[in-house]
Write a protein that holds these residues in place. Structure first.
Motif, short mmCIF file in Angstrom:
data_model
loop_
_atom_site.label_atom_id
_atom_site.label_comp_id
_atom_site.label_asym_id
_atom_site.label_seq_id
_atom_site.Cartn_x
_atom_site.Cartn_y
_atom_site.Cartn_z
N PRO A 16 0.88 -1.27 -0.03
CA PRO A 16 -0.19 -0.22 0.43
C PRO A 16 0.69 1.24 -0.72
CG PRO A 16 -0.52 -1.43 1.96
CD PRO A 16 0.38 -2.21 1.25
N LEU A 17 0.09 2.95 -0.99
CA LEU A 17 1.25 3.90 -0.52
C LEU A 17 1.48 4.10 0.82
CD1 LEU A 17 1.95 5.81 -2.26
CD2 LEU A 17 -0.37 7.39 -2.43
N TRP A 18 1.37 3.78 2.02
CA TRP A 18 1.00 4.53 3.67
C TRP A 18 2.32 3.79 3.93
CZ3 TRP A 18 1.16 0.85 7.12
CH2 TRP A 18 0.02 -0.49 6.85
N VAL A 19 2.95 2.51 3.44
CA VAL A 19 3.31 1.72 3.95
C VAL A 19 4.94 2.34 3.45
CG1 VAL A 19 4.33 -0.92 3.88
CG2 VAL A 19 2.56 -0.19 4.34
N THR A 20 4.36 2.94 1.88
CA THR A 20 5.82 3.45 1.47
C THR A 20 6.50 4.56 1.23
OG1 THR A 20 5.38 2.16 -0.54
CG2 THR A 20 6.48 4.03 -0.95
N ILE A 21 5.44 5.41 2.69
CA ILE A 21 5.15 6.67 2.62
C ILE A 21 6.65 6.93 3.99
CG2 ILE A 21 4.59 9.15 3.56
CD1 ILE A 21 2.25 8.67 0.98
N ILE A 22 5.54 6.06 5.03
CA ILE A 22 6.29 5.35 6.22
C ILE A 22 7.68 5.06 6.49
CG2 ILE A 22 5.86 4.36 8.25
CD1 ILE A 22 3.04 4.87 8.06
#
Length: 84
Positions: A16-22
């Motif tokens: 997911p995008l949020w995993v990459t951002i974090i």
């Protein structure tokens, strides 16, 4: 870190995008923190055989005079200003 970043980018379609951002946010904070620690003054104090300032204290461990607020590190065997 670079190889892990490349793997994460390769598999980013599955993550997911949020995993990459974090991941990239925490990686950036880590690199900035390491850079800040590497550029800090360690606070090493030179050893003195004679008291140059009134109020200097003698340390038997360090075999030296030092000003108040300086402590001797047994691990490093040096005098450190602001030792915590």
């Amino acid at each position: 870190l670079v190889s892990i970043s490349l793997i994460l980018i390769y598999f980013s379609e599955f993550a997911p995008l949020w995993v990459t951002i974090i991941y990239f946010t925490l990686g950036g904070v880590t690199l900035i923190s390491l850079g800040m620690v590497g550029c800090r003054d360690p606070g090493l104090v030179e050893r003195k055989r004679e008291a140059d300032v009134e109020g200097s204290l003698w340390s038997d461990e360090a075999n030296s005079y030092h000003s108040p607020g300086v402590q001797y590190s047994r691990d490093c065997r040096v005098l450190i200003q602001g030792f915590d």
